[in-house]
Structure formats: C-alpha cells, structure tokens
Design an enzyme around this catalytic site. Structure first.
Site, short mmCIF file in Angstrom:
data_model
loop_
_atom_site.label_atom_id
_atom_site.label_comp_id
_atom_site.label_asym_id
_atom_site.label_seq_id
_atom_site.Cartn_x
_atom_site.Cartn_y
_atom_site.Cartn_z
N SER A 138 0.85 -1.19 0.00
CA SER A 138 0.00 0.00 0.00
C SER A 138 0.88 1.23 0.00
O SER A 138 2.02 1.19 0.49
CB SER A 138 -0.89 0.01 1.25
OG SER A 138 -1.56 1.25 1.40
N TYR A 151 -2.76 -1.49 10.20
CA TYR A 151 -2.76 -1.72 8.75
C TYR A 151 -1.53 -1.09 8.12
O TYR A 151 -0.81 -1.73 7.34
CB TYR A 151 -4.02 -1.15 8.12
CG TYR A 151 -4.05 -1.27 6.61
CD1 TYR A 151 -4.47 -2.44 6.00
CD2 TYR A 151 -3.62 -0.22 5.79
CE1 TYR A 151 -4.48 -2.57 4.62
CE2 TYR A 151 -3.62 -0.34 4.41
CZ TYR A 151 -4.05 -1.51 3.83
OH TYR A 151 -4.04 -1.64 2.46
#
Length: 247
Positions: A138, A151
């Site tokens: 990400s 995350y």
C-alpha cells in the site's frame, strides 16, 4: 514476470483489487486461481471463464495454508506466480487501553498470511520457469494513515519483507511489490464511493500496463501513489502525513 502463459494464484481474488487483476490476467491468456473465504464471491469471480478456478482459503489459518499448498500444487503443477493480495484494514483508536483483536487480526492476515503462504510454496515456485511472487502492499507502507496504525504498519512490514526476499530469491523467483493508492473498493466502509479515491478499473488498467512495461519495475506504482512513495525522499513526508490526519 511474463504477461501471458502463466498459472497465477491470487489470494483475496473474490472482490476488489484481487478480482480486477485476476480477471485481467485471465483475459491476457493466463490460467488463474482465486482464493478467499467467501465461496459466493469466488464463484462469481470465475463464472463463465475457462481456465479460471476458485479454491477456498483462510489465510489466517496456518494448517489450512499447509493443506492448501499441497492441494494446489497437485491440481496445478504449472503454478508459477503467487499474488499475495488478501488483506484487511480496520480503523483503530490507539490513544487508550483497548481490545487488540483488530490489530492482531490485521497482523495475522496481512503479514503472517503471506509469509506462511510464500513459505509453503517457495520450493515449488523455485523449480518453475518464469516464477514470481507479487506482494500487494500500500502507499500507506511509506506514510502511515493515523486512523489505521496496524494496517499501515503491516504494509510497511511487507514492503521490507519484499525487499529482503528479493535479495534472497534473486535468480530463482522474481519478487515484485504492488503498492496501491486509495482505490474505490470495499476494503473499508464507504470506500467504494469516495470521490477522491482512484476508480478500480482505472487502477487495474494502469497496473496491467506497468506489468507489461520493459523492463518491468520491481515496484508497481501507479501515478496516484507516487506522492506517498516518494514523500520521504523528496522531503514532503510531514505534509503528506498532515493531509492523511484530516481524512
């Protein structure tokens, strides 16, 4: 990684980024296997597509990963590409003592899941021609989203793991990192309709073009993720972090 003629395993391939890429790889002439926990989504992903297959897998279960790896190698001995896409993202308030279940689930799913699956398949992949491992991280691996600390940390960990793995597997298995920006998917509530997020089809199209580029980069980075990826290098980290604080 060649663009056609592969046998590709995509985790989390029943929806979102995993589904979009799996179907595009299938359209490009690859045999594709999608995994996930939702049987209905998997069935819909492969419906009407020859040489696209669905196999259930819970990447949080170590025993299930071991059994799955043995089964998929037996069913698809030509398997040469693993795409670690399955993941979860949850918002967490870490400013006081709390239940750590969400953080622990994030770590198990986003870090241990791919590490365990790589370990289960690495010997098989190393024996194949044109073998590759694609780890989906990400843009938040490079500048964290304060609302999703576990995350962000999990994706930073997988970025680091991918770099180290690339060195160890050099000459055996190509290791590629795909770092998406914010994309309109159902990863978090309401994300699929957020105007400032990248449309899924546009993201998948740009990713496929990057996979087809010569030479193919070690990191697949669409234009929308570059402000995050380059923030540390160009001195804009604090500004980007301040922007993420407001979201």
């Amino acid at each position: 990684m060649k663009t056609t003629g592969n046998t590709i395993l995509v985790t989390g391939g029943g929806s979102g980024i995993g589904l979009a890429l799996a179907q595009r790889w299938h359209d490009a002439g690859n045999s594709v296997i999608v995994t996930g926990r939702n049987a209905g989504k998997l069935a819909g992903a492969v419906a009407g597509r020859a040489n696209m297959h669905a196999m259930a897998l819970d990447v949080t279960d170590p025993a299930a990963i071991t059994a799955f790896a043995a089964e998929i190698v037996a069913k698809f001995p030509a398997l040469n590409v693993l795409v670690n896409n399955a993941g979860v993202m949850m918002y967490e308030a870490a400013d006081a003592k709390r239940d750590l279940a969400d953080a622990e689930t994030t770590v198990v799913t986003n870090i241990l899941g791919p590490i365990r699956l790589i370990d289960a398949l690495v010997d098989h992949l190393a024996a194949q021609d044109d073998a590759a491992i694609v780890n989906v991280t990400s843009g938040l691996a490079f500048v964290p989203f304060p609302k999703a600390p576990a995350y962000s940390a999990s994706k930073a960990a997988m970025h680091s793991y991918s770099v180290a793995l690339r060195v160890q597997l050099a000459g055996k298995i190509e290791v590629i990192e795909l770092a998406p920006p914010a994309v309109r998917t159902d990863l978090t509530p309401g994300q699929s309709t957020r105007e400032n997020y990248m449309p899924l089809d546009a993201f998948a199209d740009e990713v496929m073009a990057l996979f087809a580029s010569e030479p193919m980069p070690e990191e697949i980075l669409v234009q929308n993720v570059l402000p995050l990826r380059r923030a540390e290098a160009n001195g804009s980290f604090d500004q980007v972090l301040d922007m993420l604080k407001t979201l």
